[in-house]
Design an enzyme around this catalytic site. Structure first.
Site, PDB file in Angstrom:
ATOM      1  N   ASP A   1       0.029  41.519  59.995  1.00 56.40           N
ATOM      2  CA  ASP A   1      -0.658  42.622  59.316  1.00 56.40           C
ATOM      3  C   ASP A   1       0.227  43.325  58.289  1.00 56.40           C
ATOM      4  OD1 ASP A   1      -2.877  42.017  60.725  1.00 56.40           O
ATOM      5  OD2 ASP A   1      -2.752  43.707  62.120  1.00 56.40           O
ATOM      6  N   ILE A   2       1.530  43.385  58.549  1.00 57.36           N
ATOM      7  CA  ILE A   2       2.426  44.144  57.663  1.00 57.36           C
ATOM      8  C   ILE A   2       2.410  43.582  56.237  1.00 57.36           C
ATOM      9  CG2 ILE A   2       4.636  42.946  57.984  1.00 57.36           C
ATOM     10  CD1 ILE A   2       5.968  45.635  58.516  1.00 57.36           C
TER      11      ILE A   2
ATOM     12  N   TYR B   1      11.378  51.133  52.948  1.00 57.25           N
ATOM     13  CA  TYR B   1      11.534  49.946  53.807  1.00 57.25           C
ATOM     14  C   TYR B   1      12.908  49.307  53.563  1.00 57.25           C
ATOM     15  CZ  TYR B   1      10.242  45.509  56.106  1.00 57.25           C
ATOM     16  OH  TYR B   1      10.179  44.403  56.940  1.00 57.25           O
TER      17      TYR B   1
HETATM   18  N1  LIG Z   1       5.875  39.642  58.621  1.00 52.15           N
HETATM   19  C1  LIG Z   1       6.928  39.437  57.839  1.00 52.15           C
HETATM   20  O1  LIG Z   1       6.881  38.656  56.880  1.00 52.15           O
HETATM   21  C2  LIG Z   1       8.224  40.163  58.134  1.00 52.15           C
HETATM   22  C3  LIG Z   1       9.335  39.844  57.335  1.00 52.15           C
HETATM   23  C4  LIG Z   1      10.543  40.490  57.585  1.00 52.15           C
HETATM   24  C5  LIG Z   1      10.637  41.404  58.625  1.00 52.15           C
HETATM   25  N2  LIG Z   1       9.527  41.684  59.380  1.00 52.15           N
HETATM   26  C6  LIG Z   1       9.696  42.675  60.474  1.00 52.15           C
HETATM   27  O2  LIG Z   1       9.140  42.150  61.663  1.00 52.15           O
HETATM   28  C7  LIG Z   1       8.781  43.239  62.527  1.00 52.15           C
HETATM   29  C8  LIG Z   1       7.410  42.987  63.111  1.00 52.15           C
HETATM   30  O3  LIG Z   1       6.459  43.026  62.073  1.00 52.15           O
HETATM   31  P1  LIG Z   1       5.180  42.087  62.006  1.00 52.15           P
HETATM   32  O4  LIG Z   1       5.358  41.179  60.871  1.00 52.15           O
HETATM   33  O5  LIG Z   1       4.876  41.513  63.314  1.00 52.15           O
HETATM   34  O6  LIG Z   1       4.084  43.175  61.555  1.00 52.15           O
HETATM   35  P2  LIG Z   1       2.835  43.801  62.333  1.00 52.15           P
HETATM   36  O7  LIG Z   1       1.920  42.739  62.799  1.00 52.15           O
HETATM   37  O8  LIG Z   1       2.322  44.851  61.430  1.00 52.15           O
HETATM   38  O9  LIG Z   1       3.498  44.465  63.630  1.00 52.15           O
HETATM   39  C9  LIG Z   1       4.228  45.636  63.600  1.00 52.15           C
HETATM   40  C10 LIG Z   1       4.340  46.143  65.018  1.00 52.15           C
HETATM   41  O10 LIG Z   1       5.106  47.366  65.011  1.00 52.15           O
HETATM   42  C11 LIG Z   1       4.344  48.338  65.694  1.00 52.15           C
HETATM   43  N3  LIG Z   1       4.683  49.695  65.299  1.00 52.15           N
HETATM   44  C12 LIG Z   1       4.614  50.274  64.088  1.00 52.15           C
HETATM   45  N4  LIG Z   1       4.995  51.552  64.162  1.00 52.15           N
HETATM   46  C13 LIG Z   1       5.313  51.792  65.456  1.00 52.15           C
HETATM   47  C14 LIG Z   1       5.757  52.918  66.174  1.00 52.15           C
HETATM   48  N5  LIG Z   1       5.954  54.111  65.577  1.00 52.15           N
HETATM   49  N6  LIG Z   1       6.011  52.799  67.498  1.00 52.15           N
HETATM   50  C15 LIG Z   1       5.805  51.620  68.122  1.00 52.15           C
HETATM   51  N7  LIG Z   1       5.347  50.523  67.506  1.00 52.15           N
HETATM   52  C16 LIG Z   1       5.101  50.616  66.197  1.00 52.15           C
HETATM   53  C17 LIG Z   1       2.895  47.992  65.409  1.00 52.15           C
HETATM   54  O11 LIG Z   1       2.027  48.664  66.298  1.00 52.15           O
HETATM   55  P3  LIG Z   1       0.525  49.088  65.868  1.00 52.15           P
HETATM   56  O12 LIG Z   1      -0.359  47.918  66.155  1.00 52.15           O
HETATM   57  O13 LIG Z   1       0.254  50.244  66.773  1.00 52.15           O
HETATM   58  O14 LIG Z   1       0.540  49.453  64.431  1.00 52.15           O
HETATM   59  C18 LIG Z   1       2.973  46.490  65.625  1.00 52.15           C
HETATM   60  O15 LIG Z   1       2.969  46.202  66.994  1.00 52.15           O
HETATM   61  C19 LIG Z   1       8.879  44.507  61.682  1.00 52.15           C
HETATM   62  O16 LIG Z   1      10.072  45.195  62.008  1.00 52.15           O
HETATM   63  C20 LIG Z   1       8.948  43.972  60.256  1.00 52.15           C
HETATM   64  O17 LIG Z   1       9.640  44.851  59.406  1.00 52.15           O
HETATM   65  C21 LIG Z   1       8.322  41.086  59.163  1.00 52.15           C
END
Ligand SMILES: NC(=O)c1ccc[n+]([C@@H]2O[C@H](COP(=O)([O-])OP(=O)(O)OC[C@H]3O[C@@H](n4cnc5c(N)ncnc54)[C@H](OP(=O)(O)O)[C@@H]3O)[C@@H](O)[C@H]2O)c1
Length: 305
Positions: free
Chosen positions: A264-265, A230
């Site tokens: 979820d992440i 990551y």
């Molecule tokens: N949450 C935090 O604290 C945080 C902090 C820093 C950065 N981020 C970044 O924010 C972004 C969004 O994450 P989130 O926090 O909203 O997490 P999340 O709820 O787990 O959402 C991740 C999204 O990415 C999709 N995804 C994963 N693999 C994929 C693929 N191969 N093709 C298309 N879609 C795919 C997932 O789809 P599925 O439902 O099909 O799995 C989901 O829609 C990510 O890039 C993450 O690294 C999050």
């Protein structure tokens, strides 16, 4: 007399958002729709994507369209491109939001370790030894999704972006991908020198990273020992964005960490709601100023790579 540039949202705008079915991505779609942007919400799973679309429609917005896209499967990009090209003929905004953590997390332990640090993100290696189990397969998938997937989307959609009067690429990155989390001095130096950095160098680093991962040498070779894929994928995405911003001055290319967001992440831990988490990416997508470009933001503020 020089004419004043029009506010970005004074004309029809089109956005493609990856991973739009939940979490931050869903809220980015909703907020863009609320601002009048026509949004192509993409999801790798049709059912989850259509449910998300319904959710946005239920909140009163009809300017969102669903199309399937799995960023880790490049064969799904051309059908999306053809659809968008036929329907709209250009895009103004590409938000690369889809991402995975690339490590197996125990949600209960993640919550426990997060509480130990007062609800903040547990950056410390001590906690991650407990929280997660890295594996080569997950590491590979993480690079394929978070780095190569985002890059493939940029390469595919550049021709449509370049037809916009003000094209923007927003890469949802992470503070975990900042260079402070990469121990190796030569790695840090290479990824932080915009004058000598090239795509080939970035990808050579990722290739070597996977080899060292397989050989069990991450720590000795200066790669991050935990949540390593990551960190490397996001650091590479940041570096690639800088290269692109330099090469294409007419396109605004920026990276943003949304903050620690309850999604979820991170097993539902976090300090911000997905709505709050989406605000920074949306601001970069629709702001009226031309530039800056090639920056890394922590939420609304420019931060160090
Ligand atoms: N949450 C935090 O604290 C945080 C902090 C820093 C950065 N981020 C970044 O924010 C972004 C969004 O994450 P989130 O926090 O909203 O997490 P999340 O709820 O787990 O959402 C991740 C999204 O990415 C999709 N995804 C994963 N693999 C994929 C693929 N191969 N093709 C298309 N879609 C795919 C997932 O789809 P599925 O439902 O099909 O799995 C989901 O829609 C990510 O890039 C993450 O690294 C999050």
């Amino acid at each position: 007399m020089a004419t004043q540039p029009q506010p970005f949202l004074s004309t029809n705008r089109y956005a493609v958002v990856t991973g739009g079915n939940k979490g931050i991505g869903l809220e980015i779609c909703r907020q863009l729709a609320q601002k009048g942007v026509t949004v192509i919400l993409t999801s790798r799973d049709e059912k989850r994507g259509l449910q998300a679309l319904q959710d946005i429609e239920n909140s009163g917005f009809s300017n969102v369209i669903f199309h399937r896209l799995d960023v880790s499967d490049v064969s799904t990009i051309p059908p999306l491109f053809d659809f968008v090209n036929k329907q709209f003929g250009r895009i103004d905004i590409l938000v690369n939001n889809a991402g995975i953590l690339g490590t197996a997390v125990d949600p209960d332990i993640m919550t426990r370790e997060t509480q130990k640090v007062g609800g903040e993100f547990p950056f410390d290696e001590v906690h991650w030894k407990e929280i997660s189990k890295d594996s080569y397969e997950l590491a590979e998938e993480c690079l394929r999704t978070n780095y190569y997937g985002a890059k493939a989307m940029i390469e595919a959609f550049l021709p449509l972006l370049q037809l916009s009067t003000s094209p923007r690429i927003v890469n949802v990155s992470s503070t975990l991908g900042t260079l402070q989390f990469i121990p190796g001095e030569w790695l840090k130096k290479t990824l932080n020198d915009p004058d000598t950095l090239t795509e080939e160098k970035v990808e050579e680093i990722l290739k070597t990273f996977l080899e060292e991962f397989k050989a069990g040498n991450l720590r000795e070779k200066g790669y991050p020992p935990h949540i390593s894929a990551y960190k490397m994928a996001k650091a590479s995405l940041n570096a690639y964005s800088r290269i692109l911003a330099k090469k294409l001055p007419s396109v605004q290319v920026n990276c943003v960490c949304p903050g620690f967001v309850r999604s979820d992440i991170v097993a539902g831990n976090g300090l911000l709601s997905p709505t709050e988490g989406a605000e920074s990416a949306v601001r970069l997508a629709v702001r009226s100023e031309e530039g800056p470009t090639g920056r890394f933001y922590f939420r609304m503020e420019v931060a160090d790579f």
